[in-house]
Design an enzyme around this catalytic site. Structure first.
Site, short mmCIF file in Angstrom:
data_model
loop_
_atom_site.label_atom_id
_atom_site.label_comp_id
_atom_site.label_asym_id
_atom_site.label_seq_id
_atom_site.Cartn_x
_atom_site.Cartn_y
_atom_site.Cartn_z
N LYS A 185 9.80 6.25 -8.14
CA LYS A 185 8.34 6.37 -8.04
C LYS A 185 8.04 7.81 -7.63
O LYS A 185 8.75 8.37 -6.77
CB LYS A 185 7.85 5.38 -6.98
CG LYS A 185 6.34 5.32 -6.80
CD LYS A 185 5.97 4.23 -5.79
CE LYS A 185 4.48 4.04 -5.68
NZ LYS A 185 4.10 2.92 -4.78
N SER A 245 0.63 -0.26 -6.63
CA SER A 245 0.59 1.11 -7.09
C SER A 245 1.87 1.57 -7.78
O SER A 245 1.87 2.61 -8.43
CB SER A 245 0.29 2.03 -5.90
OG SER A 245 1.37 2.01 -4.98
N SER A 300 2.37 -3.14 -3.17
CA SER A 300 2.59 -2.25 -4.33
C SER A 300 3.91 -2.38 -5.05
O SER A 300 4.09 -1.79 -6.11
CB SER A 300 2.42 -0.80 -3.91
OG SER A 300 1.05 -0.49 -3.90
N1 GLN Z 1 -3.21 -2.23 -3.21
C1 GLN Z 1 -3.05 -1.88 -1.84
C2 GLN Z 1 -3.89 -0.68 -1.50
O1 GLN Z 1 -4.46 -0.11 -2.38
C3 GLN Z 1 -1.60 -1.64 -1.51
C4 GLN Z 1 -1.08 -0.33 -1.93
C5 GLN Z 1 0.37 -0.13 -1.63
O2 GLN Z 1 1.08 -1.09 -1.28
N2 GLN Z 1 0.80 1.12 -1.70
O3 GLN Z 1 -3.96 -0.30 -0.36
#
Ligand code: GLN
Length: 476
Positions: free
Chosen positions: A83, A158, A182
């Site tokens: 990532k 994400s 994410s």
């Molecule tokens: N969707 C969640 C957020 O936007 C989690 C994001 C993540 O786990 N990096 O905060």
């Protein structure tokens, strides 16, 4: 089967028996990227030259009998991706944001170093919601990633690129980060296995911070067995991250075959109430039947503070985001803040507000108290049961564009995932079937440092269902 479609475990066998070389395997992955990534948009950087060189190096070691030291080089010659939140020495690391579009770190994150030391071929850096803020991949400053199962749909975020490219067989595994879901959300939207380890099990050093008390460093794989193998490599104490305890790292692959007879598995009743899509509910009922058939005792449990989880997460997380992103505003170097896009600005403002004098007690402190109650809910449940199961998300994947203009709707897709981050417990997402041709997943949650148990349950379920064998069909 094409080489790029193999699991890590299968590829290791093939390399060991000299059925193919790492160069051939790596080339098959690169060809898949060249053929399909223009549509999927899963990569920010493809490290073609380096990957070919690393594969050659691996082949040299393989022909020199490095197989005898197989246990020291468990990923020798295996192409994986990172990532683009993981610092990589001399390779661009953007965090999905234009703020860092030309940033090349001078060091590798601890996990990157460990993966390289294990012999992995690093094939590239994957797309993500900028700064890991998002659930769909659409917040990336480098364009949205498409779901290989249906390119009109989001792959989940994400860690959107890591999941989409893996489901499209562009490599054999990828790293991700999970601050509120994410890894698990994209894993379930793309028919993959996603691990969010216990907070502190894997070092955060060198990974661009989102919300430091919630960030968990995990990975996406095609199977539970591969996921366990990867954790064997990445877990452990790191002098550069004081939140990683000196707890021994077990062999996570060892207990996979144990089965789940007599295990007590809890069903949190609050997760099956409001907001759950009917089809997801049906899918979850199927999962329960399968686990009972495999011998588990299913027991209903209550996690009474679940309804406050999203509110609590959206106070604590932006507070930490506002502090972590302060260093990137560039003001000291004569820049303005124009490269930050809406979602980052929203979180910086929200976090700055809840941390400011007069509001801190009412919001931040209160949220921290609620966090403790959520953690205690889990502790109480784990007195009664060994593990819990729940859907990963209340709905299957949605169409690109459907939720981007409604942040609240987007935030609600994480109702079932943020709780594990608030409690610091591990959770493993495993494919559980399809709804209208789109994959969905369940998650298995356990007490802190119970990853062995999660793999054991996940493996039994995966082998009984075999959803992982289904492949997305990519039309040219
Ligand atoms: N969707 C969640 C957020 O936007 C989690 C994001 C993540 O786990 N990096 O905060």
């Amino acid at each position: 089967m094409k080489l790029n479609e193999l699991t890590i475990t299968e590829a290791r066998e093939g390399l060991k028996n000299k059925k193919f070389s790492s160069s051939e395997l790596t080339r098959a992955c690169l060809e898949q990227i060249e053929k399909h990534d223009a549509k999927i948009n899963a990569f920010i950087t493809v490290c073609k030259k380096q990957a070919i060189e690393q594969a050659k190096e691996a082949d040299k070691l393989l022909s020199n009998g490095a197989m005898e030291q197989w246990s020291n080089l468990p990923l020798l010659g295996i192409p994986i991706a990172l990532k683009d939140l993981y610092s990589t020495k001399d390779i661009k690391t953007t965090a999905g944001s234009k703020v860092l579009k030309d940033y090349s770190p001078v060091y590798d994150a601890t996990v990157v170093k460990k993966l390289k030391d294990a012999g992995a071929v690093i094939i590239g850096k994957t797309n993500l919601d900028a700064w890991a803020h998002g659930s769909s991949g659409e917040n990336s400053d480098f364009g949205p990633t498409k779901n290989p199962w249906n390119q009109e749909y989001v792959p989940g975020g994400s860690s959107s690129g890591s999941a989409a490219a893996l489901a499209a067989d562009m490599y054999l595994a990828a790293t991700g980060t999970d601050t509120g879901g994410s890894i698990r959300l994209p894993a379930s939207f793309c028919n993959l296995v996603g691990l969010k380890p216990t907070y502190g099990r894997v070092s955060r050093y060198g990974i661009i911070a989102m919300a430091s008390s919630l960030d968990s460093i995990g990975h996406l794989a095609k199977t539970v067995e591969d996921s366990a193998l990867l954790l064997n490599i990445t877990a452990g104490n790191d002098v550069f991250d004081a939140t990683t305890p000196k707890k021994p790292v077990p062999d996570y692959q060892k207990g996979l075959q144990k089965g789940i007879k007599e295990l007590k598995i809890g069903i949190p009743k609050e997760y099956l109430q409001t907001g759950l899509d009917e089809k997801v509910k049906e899918n979850f009922e199927d999962t329960k039947r399968i686990l009972s058939r495999l011998g588990a005792n299913l027991i209903e449990v209550s996690l009474p503070h679940t309804e406050y989880a999203i509110a609590c997460y959206y106070i604590i997380q932006p507070a930490e985001v506002s502090s972590n992103l302060e260093r990137y505003d560039g003001i000291r170097f004569g820049n303005d803040r124009s490269f930050f896009t809406d979602e980052a600005k929203r979180r910086i403002m929200l976090g700055t507000f809840t941390l400011s004098a007069g509001y801190y007690e009412a919001y931040y402190k209160k949220a921290m108290q609620v966090r403790t109650l959520i953690k205690k809910d889990f502790e109480d449940a784990f007195v009664k049961v060994d593990a819990l199961i729940a859907p990963v998300s209340p709905t299957p994947s949605w169409k690109l564009g459907e939720k981007v203009d409604d942040p609240l709707k987007m935030y609600l897709s994480d109702v079932f995932t943020v709780t594990a981050n608030l409690a610091g417990i591990p959770a493993l997402a495993v494919p559980s079937g399809f709804i209208n041709g789109l994959p969905v997943g369940i998650q298995i949650l356990g007490p802190q440092f119970s990853e062995e148990l999660l793999f054991q349950v996940g493996f039994a379920y995966e082998q009984a269902t075999e959803w992982y064998k289904r492949k997305a069909i990519l039309n040219l």
